[in-house]
Design a protein around this motif. Structure first.
Motif, short mmCIF file in Angstrom:
data_model
loop_
_atom_site.label_atom_id
_atom_site.label_comp_id
_atom_site.label_asym_id
_atom_site.label_seq_id
_atom_site.Cartn_x
_atom_site.Cartn_y
_atom_site.Cartn_z
N ALA A 69 0.82 -1.21 0.00
CA ALA A 69 0.00 0.00 0.00
C ALA A 69 0.85 1.26 0.00
O ALA A 69 0.40 2.32 -0.40
CB ALA A 69 -0.94 0.00 1.21
N GLN A 70 2.13 1.14 0.44
CA GLN A 70 3.01 2.30 0.49
C GLN A 70 3.84 2.43 -0.78
O GLN A 70 4.73 3.27 -0.85
CB GLN A 70 3.94 2.18 1.70
N GLN A 71 3.58 1.62 -1.79
CA GLN A 71 4.35 1.65 -3.02
C GLN A 71 3.44 1.90 -4.22
O GLN A 71 2.27 1.54 -4.23
CB GLN A 71 5.10 0.33 -3.22
N TYR A 72 4.05 2.55 -5.22
CA TYR A 72 3.40 2.70 -6.51
C TYR A 72 4.01 1.71 -7.48
O TYR A 72 5.23 1.51 -7.51
CB TYR A 72 3.59 4.11 -7.06
N TYR A 73 3.17 1.12 -8.30
CA TYR A 73 3.64 0.23 -9.36
C TYR A 73 3.49 0.98 -10.68
O TYR A 73 2.40 1.44 -11.03
CB TYR A 73 2.82 -1.06 -9.38
N ILE A 74 4.59 1.12 -11.42
CA ILE A 74 4.57 1.86 -12.68
C ILE A 74 4.08 0.94 -13.79
O ILE A 74 4.82 0.10 -14.31
CB ILE A 74 5.96 2.43 -13.01
N GLY A 87 7.28 -1.21 -14.94
CA GLY A 87 7.35 -2.44 -14.16
C GLY A 87 8.01 -2.28 -12.80
O GLY A 87 7.96 -3.21 -11.98
N ASP A 88 8.62 -1.12 -12.56
CA ASP A 88 9.26 -0.88 -11.26
C ASP A 88 8.22 -0.53 -10.20
O ASP A 88 7.15 0.01 -10.49
CB ASP A 88 10.27 0.26 -11.35
N SER A 89 8.58 -0.82 -8.95
CA SER A 89 7.79 -0.38 -7.80
C SER A 89 8.57 0.71 -7.08
O SER A 89 9.77 0.57 -6.84
CB SER A 89 7.50 -1.55 -6.86
N GLU A 128 -8.00 0.98 -12.39
CA GLU A 128 -8.09 -0.45 -12.14
C GLU A 128 -7.19 -0.94 -11.02
O GLU A 128 -7.28 -2.09 -10.59
CB GLU A 128 -7.79 -1.24 -13.41
N GLY A 129 -6.30 -0.09 -10.53
CA GLY A 129 -5.43 -0.50 -9.43
C GLY A 129 -5.13 0.69 -8.54
O GLY A 129 -4.70 1.74 -9.02
N VAL A 130 -5.35 0.53 -7.25
CA VAL A 130 -5.16 1.65 -6.34
C VAL A 130 -3.73 2.17 -6.39
O VAL A 130 -3.48 3.37 -6.34
CB VAL A 130 -5.51 1.22 -4.90
N ASN A 131 -2.76 1.27 -6.52
CA ASN A 131 -1.36 1.66 -6.49
C ASN A 131 -0.72 1.69 -7.87
O ASN A 131 0.50 1.87 -7.97
CB ASN A 131 -0.57 0.72 -5.58
N ASN A 132 -1.48 1.50 -8.91
CA ASN A 132 -0.93 1.51 -10.27
C ASN A 132 -0.94 2.94 -10.81
O ASN A 132 -1.94 3.64 -10.74
CB ASN A 132 -1.75 0.62 -11.19
N ILE A 133 0.21 3.36 -11.37
CA ILE A 133 0.31 4.71 -11.91
C ILE A 133 0.96 4.67 -13.29
O ILE A 133 1.59 3.68 -13.68
CB ILE A 133 1.14 5.63 -10.99
N VAL A 134 0.79 5.76 -14.00
CA VAL A 134 1.45 5.98 -15.28
C VAL A 134 2.38 7.18 -15.11
O VAL A 134 1.95 8.24 -14.62
CB VAL A 134 0.44 6.24 -16.40
N LEU A 135 3.65 7.03 -15.47
CA LEU A 135 4.56 8.16 -15.50
C LEU A 135 4.35 8.92 -16.80
O LEU A 135 4.37 8.33 -17.89
CB LEU A 135 6.02 7.70 -15.41
N ASN A 136 4.18 10.22 -16.70
CA ASN A 136 3.98 11.07 -17.87
C ASN A 136 5.19 11.97 -18.06
O ASN A 136 5.62 12.66 -17.14
CB ASN A 136 2.73 11.92 -17.71
N VAL A 137 5.73 11.94 -19.27
CA VAL A 137 6.89 12.76 -19.63
C VAL A 137 6.49 13.65 -20.79
O VAL A 137 6.10 13.16 -21.85
CB VAL A 137 8.10 11.89 -20.04
N LYS A 138 6.57 14.95 -20.59
CA LYS A 138 6.27 15.90 -21.65
C LYS A 138 7.50 16.75 -21.90
O LYS A 138 8.05 17.36 -20.98
CB LYS A 138 5.08 16.79 -21.27
#
Length: 466
Positions: free
Chosen positions: A24-29, A54-56, A91-101
């Motif tokens: 719960a304290q980690q984000y999954y990319i 794929g990193d946490s 779809e996942g509480v800890n799932n994130i997308v890194l955005n690079v602009k």
């Protein structure tokens, strides 16, 4: 006394709850999305990031990951502006997308330069000697093929006549850890810095005679251990010729009484660059150690040198920053050679307040200390009248007031009767203004006083890719 035992099923429950709490304290990319890269290939951007798909990443560390990734991308000199953020997935509480602009720079420049042939701009402005000016023609292409390759082809006329071709940053492997650069150049000149007199280069000009000629080849291999750590190996070789007049006027010019030589020059240097912004760092550190070996074809000249460069930058408080830069070098050689005794006042090692001088010798140490105050934070301006040139119509400025104190010393075994700055402890101090703007351009204006009591106003210009 009664000792109670924890039942096995209770231990399993605690382990399960602990693992769940850690997750719960980690984000999954789950993904990384890149936008704005019209030329730059995506994998060139992805290799600079501090985390990959794929990193946490711990929740408490995600801001650090974004900041370091942004700094890495800005330090490639490929982009004017970089924005990093993340978005959660439903779809996942800890799932994130890194955005690079990113906002890309202009990568193709005609080489139409006026180049002053002094150690710094202040030294040239002092004499305003237009004979010490070269004119460069050609082209510079950066980020070739979108792979961060660099191609430079140029012709130089005036003080120094030259022709050169360089290709940089050729990737040798899929993991993008091995790189190769190579180049060739030819030079000749009717001018030459013959010796140091009164702690300044003494220049000789003969319009009807070529005083120096050379043909050079080089290859540079880089192993990028990680984004900010590199091992570098550089090998160069070539043919050099000087006029008999040079050896007549200074027999110790280059260590041999013959006016022709073939040389071999090898360098290895390790570099750890953890600065936030290479062009004008405010936080972080930089370490570089270098070894050099130079020999002539007949082994008549043998020269070895060790150099060190350590820099540290930190924030003192609101808008206040400080820095320390230490450089040192030691060398040995088998013969006297003026061109192998360059210490302070050349390239990376200098004392502010001594811009008009060079201090020659075999061993040196130098410390530059600075305090900066951010008078004007980085401010972005959009020039709507330049909307047809989107890579140039968005500019930024930041202004810093500085106070500095420098000190250093050079040991010279045979300094000469008219040079007084070697073998002495030197120091200087002063104040200044630094203007930082886009394309890594920095304008520096300093007022300083040195140990000799000389006061002066000095101007310098730091340009990108130099």
């Amino acid at each position: 006394m009664r000792i109670s035992r924890i039942k096995p099923w209770i231990s399993i429950v605690f382990l399960f709850l602990g693992a769940a709490s850690l997750r719960a304290q980690q984000y999954y990319i789950s993904d990384i999305q890149v936008e704005g890269n019209k030329r730059t290939q995506a994998h060139i951007i992805l290799r600079e990031l501090d985390a990959q798909k794929g990193d946490s990443v711990r929740v408490s560390r995600i801001r650090h990951v974004l900041n370091v990734s942004r700094e890495n991308l800005e330090n490639t000199s490929l982009f004017n502006y970089v924005y990093m953020y993340y978005t959660p997935l439903e779809e996942g509480v800890n799932n994130i997308v890194l955005n690079v602009k990113v906002e890309e720079r202009w990568y193709t420049f005609p080489m139409l330069n006026i180049r002053y042939e002094d150690r710094n701009l202040s030294a040239w402005l002092k004499s305003l000697d237009f004979n010490r000016v070269s004119f460069e023609f050609g082209a510079q292409v950066y980020n070739l093929w979108g792979l961060n390759h660099g191609l430079t082809a140029g012709l130089q006329l005036g003080y120094r006549q030259a022709l050169g071709l360089t290709y940089k940053n050729i990737t040798l492997d899929r993991r993008q850890k091995h790189f190769l650069s190579a180049g060739v150049s030819m030079q000749r000149s009717h001018h030459i810095d013959l010796m140091t007199v009164e702690d300044a280069p003494f220049n000789v000009k003969m319009p009807d005679q070529l005083l120096e000629q050379s043909f050079n080849l080089f290859a540079h291999y880089t192993f990028r251990y990680d984004v900010r750590t590199t091992h570098n190996f550089a090998l160069s070789s070539g043919y050099q010729k000087i006029a008999d007049t040079v050896l007549t006027l200074n027999p110790d010019y280059w260590g041999l009484n013959r006016n022709e030589r073939i040389y071999l020059n090898f360098k290895y240097f390790f570099k750890k660059d953890n600065r936030d912004y290479i062009a004008y760092p405010l936080k972080g550190y930089f370490l570089k150690t270098e070894g050099r070996l130079y020999v002539s074809h007949d082994l008549g000249v043998r020269y070895a040198q060790l150099n060190a460069n350590a820099q540290y930058y930190w924030k003192l408080g609101h808008r206040w920053y400080a820095s320390e830069k230490f450089t040192a070098g030691a060398s040995i050689k088998n013969t006297r050679a003026y061109i192998l005794d360059q210490a302070l006042g050349y390239e990376e090692s200098a004392l502010r307040g001594y811009e008009y001088y060079v201090i020659d010798g075999q061993h040196y140490a130098n410390l530059n200390s600075s305090i900066r105050y951010n008078l004007m934070p980085k401010t972005i301006y959009v020039l709507h009248w330049l909307s047809a040139l989107p890579k140039f119509n968005k500019i930024h400025f930041a202004l810093y007031a500085t106070a500095f104190f420098d000190m250093g010393a050079v040991y010279h075994r045979y300094p000469g009767p008219n040079n007084y700055l070697s073998n002495r402890f030197l120091y200087s101090g002063g104040i200044g203004l630094d203007l930082v703007t886009y394309y890594d351009i920095v304008f520096v204006l300093n007022y300083s006083m040195n140990r000799q009591g000389e006061r002066g106003l000095y101007f310098s210009l730091k340009l990108p890719f130099m």
